[in-house]
Design an enzyme around this catalytic site. Structure first.
Site, PDB file in Angstrom:
ATOM      1  N   LYS A  49       0.866  -1.187   0.000  1.00 21.99           N
ATOM      2  CA  LYS A  49       0.000   0.000   0.000  1.00 21.99           C
ATOM      3  C   LYS A  49       0.894   1.225   0.000  1.00 21.99           C
ATOM      4  CE  LYS A  49      -4.419   0.826  -0.041  1.00 21.99           C
ATOM      5  NZ  LYS A  49      -5.469  -0.043  -0.610  1.00 21.99           N
TER       6      LYS A  49
HETATM    7  P1  NAD Z   1     -12.812   7.372  -3.175  1.00 16.23           P
HETATM    8  O1  NAD Z   1     -11.838   8.446  -2.838  1.00 16.23           O
HETATM    9  O2  NAD Z   1     -13.190   7.178  -4.589  1.00 16.23           O
HETATM   10  O3  NAD Z   1     -14.171   7.622  -2.350  1.00 16.23           O
HETATM   11  C1  NAD Z   1     -14.196   7.724  -0.963  1.00 16.23           C
HETATM   12  C2  NAD Z   1     -15.581   8.220  -0.557  1.00 16.23           C
HETATM   13  O4  NAD Z   1     -15.650   8.244   0.867  1.00 16.23           O
HETATM   14  C3  NAD Z   1     -15.891   9.637  -1.027  1.00 16.23           C
HETATM   15  O5  NAD Z   1     -17.265   9.752  -1.350  1.00 16.23           O
HETATM   16  C4  NAD Z   1     -15.587  10.463   0.198  1.00 16.23           C
HETATM   17  O6  NAD Z   1     -16.296  11.712   0.231  1.00 16.23           O
HETATM   18  C5  NAD Z   1     -16.049   9.531   1.279  1.00 16.23           C
HETATM   19  N1  NAD Z   1     -15.444   9.843   2.559  1.00 16.23           N
HETATM   20  C6  NAD Z   1     -14.155  10.200   2.830  1.00 16.23           C
HETATM   21  N2  NAD Z   1     -14.004  10.466   4.125  1.00 16.23           N
HETATM   22  C7  NAD Z   1     -15.225  10.250   4.673  1.00 16.23           C
HETATM   23  C8  NAD Z   1     -15.712  10.391   5.963  1.00 16.23           C
HETATM   24  N3  NAD Z   1     -14.896  10.818   6.951  1.00 16.23           N
HETATM   25  N4  NAD Z   1     -17.036  10.079   6.185  1.00 16.23           N
HETATM   26  C9  NAD Z   1     -17.849   9.662   5.178  1.00 16.23           C
HETATM   27  N5  NAD Z   1     -17.421   9.537   3.921  1.00 16.23           N
HETATM   28  C10 NAD Z   1     -16.136   9.832   3.696  1.00 16.23           C
HETATM   29  O7  NAD Z   1     -12.250   6.024  -2.524  1.00 16.23           O
HETATM   30  P2  NAD Z   1     -12.589   4.534  -2.929  1.00 16.23           P
HETATM   31  O8  NAD Z   1     -11.583   4.093  -3.920  1.00 16.23           O
HETATM   32  O9  NAD Z   1     -14.037   4.428  -3.231  1.00 16.23           O
HETATM   33  O10 NAD Z   1     -12.256   3.769  -1.577  1.00 16.23           O
HETATM   34  C11 NAD Z   1     -13.207   3.634  -0.508  1.00 16.23           C
HETATM   35  C12 NAD Z   1     -12.807   2.467   0.380  1.00 16.23           C
HETATM   36  O11 NAD Z   1     -12.750   1.269  -0.402  1.00 16.23           O
HETATM   37  C13 NAD Z   1     -11.432   2.567   1.029  1.00 16.23           C
HETATM   38  O12 NAD Z   1     -11.473   1.895   2.276  1.00 16.23           O
HETATM   39  C14 NAD Z   1     -10.529   1.802   0.075  1.00 16.23           C
HETATM   40  O13 NAD Z   1      -9.343   1.349   0.691  1.00 16.23           O
HETATM   41  C15 NAD Z   1     -11.463   0.670  -0.285  1.00 16.23           C
HETATM   42  N6  NAD Z   1     -11.156  -0.021  -1.541  1.00 16.23           N
HETATM   43  C16 NAD Z   1     -11.048   0.647  -2.718  1.00 16.23           C
HETATM   44  C17 NAD Z   1     -10.797  -0.071  -3.886  1.00 16.23           C
HETATM   45  C18 NAD Z   1     -10.749   0.586  -5.240  1.00 16.23           C
HETATM   46  O14 NAD Z   1     -10.665  -0.151  -6.242  1.00 16.23           O
HETATM   47  N7  NAD Z   1     -10.839   1.899  -5.356  1.00 16.23           N
HETATM   48  C19 NAD Z   1     -10.614  -1.456  -3.830  1.00 16.23           C
HETATM   49  C20 NAD Z   1     -10.755  -2.107  -2.607  1.00 16.23           C
HETATM   50  C21 NAD Z   1     -11.021  -1.378  -1.468  1.00 16.23           C
END
Ligand code: NAD
Length: 419
Positions: free
Chosen positions: A109
């Protein structure tokens, strides 16, 4: 959100590992000791020239947790709360996720302490290129392959790929995944994590003899994972009654029109004030009665404080590490079916693996092929976890962990300790 998590993300990751390995009496203490710590960690402090000519210093990290089963794989996060400790936890979770999905990778990561929304596009590009150069000593198509995470996207991956390629003198598309299709990205990668979350919610409901159609869903976080999971749940006939982002949430018990909400968010960059919905905060949102709750924001959202108030039948963990170990126990006692993060959100890394294979071979698959293979691998993994859980009498999270840790342990013991 619900204040600070009591234990740091890495403490949670270690507690989960310790709980799982305490049930695996066949593992040698040496093997456990080896798997418990990250292999290497890099901290970089680097300058970025801002648009007004000022220099700002930024700090970033890249952690490789394990290289036992292959090159390392894991996203890059741009967020003000990034720490080395959080990056370690996320790298460790990636090791178990890749092993659970039987992908030939170890976990990694990376992250930069920055709020990307405060930077102009030119500043973000310069920051990305400099960070990519700084971590290039740990990155490469055979060694460590980044992907998007919170605050990063296909454009950021394109800049990383270009930066790495400029230093090599030729294009190296396989150095990152989650890049745009025009430069070697995979069909279906952008949707993969959210689509996988829907597959896992569907399988969990099937197990409970329920259907997606007619169920209600609540989604915390409306980014890459949350918005797409909401969209697929909506397409499958679920009523998505509430969603949120960092600014707060919106609620309509009759169901939100998710395609219109996505258009609205593209224009306004937030879900707030979406017409026809009531305001709700992130704490209230998690406690709404619903069939499926999908946390898809950050770690440590479901804790021992709010767990007794959670009223979903299925918790489908789109985010990494959204539930603390204390909350886990409360949810299980209340009969919540948990699809643990390392299974539920594994669609992203699975299609990232497909993308890497396509980039290395310069031979591309159709969208149908990608989605079919993704569904097959995820449903197989879901059934393996369910069987392990039934056979060993373990909660689903521990079943997923023991399957994954066993695979890493086997590889480690076959390879032996060098020298
Ligand atoms: P992203 O940046 O696209 O979206 C994150 C979302 O969460 C946004 O809508 C943001 O406004 C919201 N957010 C941020 N802080 C917040 C808070 N304090 N309270 C409420 N909402 C909040 O990120 P993502 O890629 O969608 O990732 C989200 C989660 O999924 C993370 O835990 C990430 O590690 C996990 N994840 C992502 C992927 C991927 O392919 N992008 C894969 C596996 C896991």
């Amino acid at each position: 959100m619900n204040g600070q998590p009591r234990r740091s993300a890495y403490e949670v990751a270690l507690a989960q590992f310790d709980e799982a390995t305490s049930q695996m009496s066949h593992l040698s203490p040496n093997t456990i000791k080896f798997m418990r710590v990250p292999k290497r960690e890099l901290t970089v402090n680097f300058p970025v020239e801002m648009d007004d000519g000022r220099i700002e210093m930024y700090t970033g990290y890249r952690v490789h947790h394990s290289t036992v089963r292959g090159p390392t794989k894991g996203g890059i996060r741009y967020h003000p709360a990034v720490t080395l400790d959080e990056t370690r936890a996320l790298a460790m979770w990636m090791t178990w996720k890749c092993a659970l999905m039987n992908l030939p990778y170890g976990g990694a990561k990376g992250g930069v302490i920055v709020d990307p929304r405060q930077l102009s596009e030119r500043e973000l590009r310069r920051l990305t290129r400099r960070y990519a150069t700084e971590i290039s000593i740990m990155m490469g198509p055979e060694g460590d392959i980044p992907a998007p995470d919170v605050g990063t996207n296909p454009q950021v991956m394109a800049w990383i790929m270009d930066t790495y390629s400029m230093h090599r003198g030729y294009s190296v598309p396989a150095v990152v995944t989650g890049k745009p299709i025009q430069i070697g990205g995979s069909q279906g990668r952008f949707e993969a994590t959210g689509m996988g979350v829907m597959f896992m919610a569907r399988e969990a409901l099937k197990h409970l003899r329920l259907r997606v159609e007619g169920s209600t869903a609540v989604v915390q976080g409306f980014g890459n994972v949350g918005a797409i999971a909401a969209r697929y749940m909506h397409m499958m006939g679920a009523k998505v009654v509430a969603v949120s982002d960092v600014n707060g949430g919106i609620y309509n018990p009759k169901g939100l029109d998710i395609p219109s909400l996505q258009t609205y968010v593209r224009e306004t960059r937030t879900v707030m004030d979406f017409p026809g919905a009531d305001k709700i905060n992130n704490t209230e949102l998690l406690e709404l009665p619903c069939t499926v709750l999908i946390p898809a924001a950050l770690e440590g959202q479901i804790t021992e404080e709010n767990a007794p108030k959670i009223r979903c039948k299925v918790l489908a963990e789109g985010a990494n590490g959204p539930t603390t170990p204390d909350a886990d126990k409360i949810l299980m006692d209340n009969g919540t079916f948990i699809v643990p993060d390392i299974l539920c959100n594994a669609g992203g890394v699975t299609v990232s693996y497909f993308e890497w294979v396509q980039s290395l071979q310069a031979f591309f698959w159709s969208e149908d092929d990608v989605k079919r293979q993704l569904e097959r691998l995820m449903v197989d993994a879901f059934n393996s976890v369910l069987n392990e859980s039934r056979e060993k009498g373990l909660p689903t999270r521990m079943a997923a962990y023991t399957l994954a840790i066993n695979r890493v342990a086997e590889a480690l013991e076959l390879r032996g300790v060098y020298p």
